[in-house]
Design an enzyme around this catalytic site. Sequence first.
Site, PDB file in Angstrom:
ATOM      1  CD  GLU A  44      -2.559 144.710  -7.689  1.00 35.85           C
ATOM      2  OE1 GLU A  44      -2.853 144.315  -9.048  1.00 35.85           O
ATOM      3  OE2 GLU A  44      -3.355 144.727  -7.231  1.00 35.85           O
ATOM      4  CG  ASP A 118      -0.981 153.247 -16.797  1.00 33.43           C
ATOM      5  OD1 ASP A 118      -2.249 152.470 -16.990  1.00 33.43           O
ATOM      6  OD2 ASP A 118      -0.767 153.887 -15.885  1.00 33.43           O
ATOM      7  CB  THR A 191      -6.570 142.580 -12.690  1.00 30.41           C
ATOM      8  OG1 THR A 191      -6.431 142.834 -14.063  1.00 30.41           O
ATOM      9  CG2 THR A 191      -5.237 141.807 -12.509  1.00 30.41           C
ATOM     10  CD  GLU A 192     -10.951 145.446 -10.551  1.00 29.43           C
ATOM     11  OE1 GLU A 192      -9.914 145.482 -10.779  1.00 29.43           O
ATOM     12  OE2 GLU A 192     -11.777 145.784  -9.531  1.00 29.43           O
ATOM     13  CE1 TYR A 193      -7.799 149.250 -16.102  1.00 26.92           C
ATOM     14  CE2 TYR A 193      -6.803 149.114 -18.234  1.00 26.92           C
ATOM     15  CZ  TYR A 193      -7.292 149.702 -17.304  1.00 26.92           C
ATOM     16  OH  TYR A 193      -7.446 151.092 -17.584  1.00 26.92           O
TER      17      TYR A 193
HETATM   18  N1  SAM Z   1      -4.032 146.503 -12.187  1.00 25.74           N
HETATM   19  C1  SAM Z   1      -5.287 147.023 -12.375  1.00 25.74           C
HETATM   20  C2  SAM Z   1      -6.105 145.918 -13.429  1.00 25.74           C
HETATM   21  O1  SAM Z   1      -5.158 145.053 -14.000  1.00 25.74           O
HETATM   22  O2  SAM Z   1      -7.093 146.214 -13.486  1.00 25.74           O
HETATM   23  C3  SAM Z   1      -5.192 148.438 -12.982  1.00 25.74           C
HETATM   24  C4  SAM Z   1      -4.600 148.519 -14.098  1.00 25.74           C
HETATM   25  S1  SAM Z   1      -4.413 150.227 -14.829  1.00 25.74           S
HETATM   26  C5  SAM Z   1      -4.203 150.071 -16.445  1.00 25.74           C
HETATM   27  C6  SAM Z   1      -2.817 150.878 -14.066  1.00 25.74           C
HETATM   28  C7  SAM Z   1      -2.965 151.129 -12.730  1.00 25.74           C
HETATM   29  O3  SAM Z   1      -1.757 151.702 -12.439  1.00 25.74           O
HETATM   30  C8  SAM Z   1      -3.941 152.678 -12.916  1.00 25.74           C
HETATM   31  O4  SAM Z   1      -4.968 152.707 -11.828  1.00 25.74           O
HETATM   32  C9  SAM Z   1      -2.775 153.859 -12.554  1.00 25.74           C
HETATM   33  O5  SAM Z   1      -3.220 154.708 -11.663  1.00 25.74           O
HETATM   34  C10 SAM Z   1      -1.873 152.889 -11.625  1.00 25.74           C
HETATM   35  N2  SAM Z   1      -0.326 153.369 -11.632  1.00 25.74           N
HETATM   36  C11 SAM Z   1       0.108 153.755 -12.819  1.00 25.74           C
HETATM   37  N3  SAM Z   1       1.368 154.239 -12.282  1.00 25.74           N
HETATM   38  C12 SAM Z   1       1.560 154.255 -11.037  1.00 25.74           C
HETATM   39  C13 SAM Z   1       2.473 154.788 -10.110  1.00 25.74           C
HETATM   40  N4  SAM Z   1       3.470 155.114 -10.495  1.00 25.74           N
HETATM   41  N5  SAM Z   1       2.057 154.710  -8.670  1.00 25.74           N
HETATM   42  C14 SAM Z   1       0.793 153.932  -8.537  1.00 25.74           C
HETATM   43  N6  SAM Z   1      -0.110 153.466  -9.132  1.00 25.74           N
HETATM   44  C15 SAM Z   1       0.305 153.582 -10.490  1.00 25.74           C
END
Ligand code: SAM
Length: 213
Positions: A44, A118, A191-193
């Site tokens: 993931e 993101d 997921t949390e989001y």
């Molecule tokens: N997947 C989780 C959820 O649905 O609850 C977290 C969603 S959050 C909006 C996106 C996550 O992706 C963040 O914690 C961010 O730090 C991580 N992320 C973004 N770009 C990344 C990268 N290039 N490598 C690793 N993690 C990344």
Amino acid sequence: MRLRHKPWASEFIAQQSNYAIANPEQHKGKWHEVFGNNNPIHIEVGTGKGQFIVGMAQKNPHINYIGIELFDSVIVAALQKVVDLQLPNLKLLNVNAKNLTEYFADNEIERVYLNFSDPWPKSKHSKRRLTYKTFLALYEKILVKGGEIHFKTDNQGLFEFSLISFSEYGLQLKFLSLDLHNSDYEGNIMTEYEEKFSSKGQRIYRVEAKYMN
Ligand code: SAM
């Protein structure tokens, strides 16, 4: 993701080297040795606080999971869950996914999960989206032939961009849902989001994209 500085995060990660793998490049091509079996490996990208991947690892003990998260202040929440549950089939990497091919060999991974990535809504930032073609090329390199990306988001703009990106890359789209929580898809792990956005009434989009070569 709201980030709070956690000065103890890096120390906690270093202490839990059984679950948070410190030098992942040393295991490139040898992740089966890390898990001690030949089960398929799913990753993931952007694991966040880990609810999804922890749930998947509990539900599917014969699949190995690797959660990849950029920020130590975020991944510690996932790590705490894995440590509490002592899950043997889940490892975490505190690294940037742009370097995936440094950590995984060709054909080493069977599936990539992207959950609530993101959105980077400004078009000048589109290359940062985890479904941009350069990321699709990284996933293709480490995935087995016919490997898949499973993608969920609440963001309509990111979803539409991603469908086009997947299609232009030549991926086959399957099980597309414009309202996952009101579909017949079974066994969804939130997921949390996903919990946060769906509780506000937002629809969840989901698609599976399969590499054809
Ligand atoms: N997947 C989780 C959820 O649905 O609850 C977290 C969603 S959050 C909006 C996106 C996550 O992706 C963040 O914690 C961010 O730090 C991580 N992320 C973004 N770009 C990344 C990268 N290039 N490598 C690793 N993690 C990344």
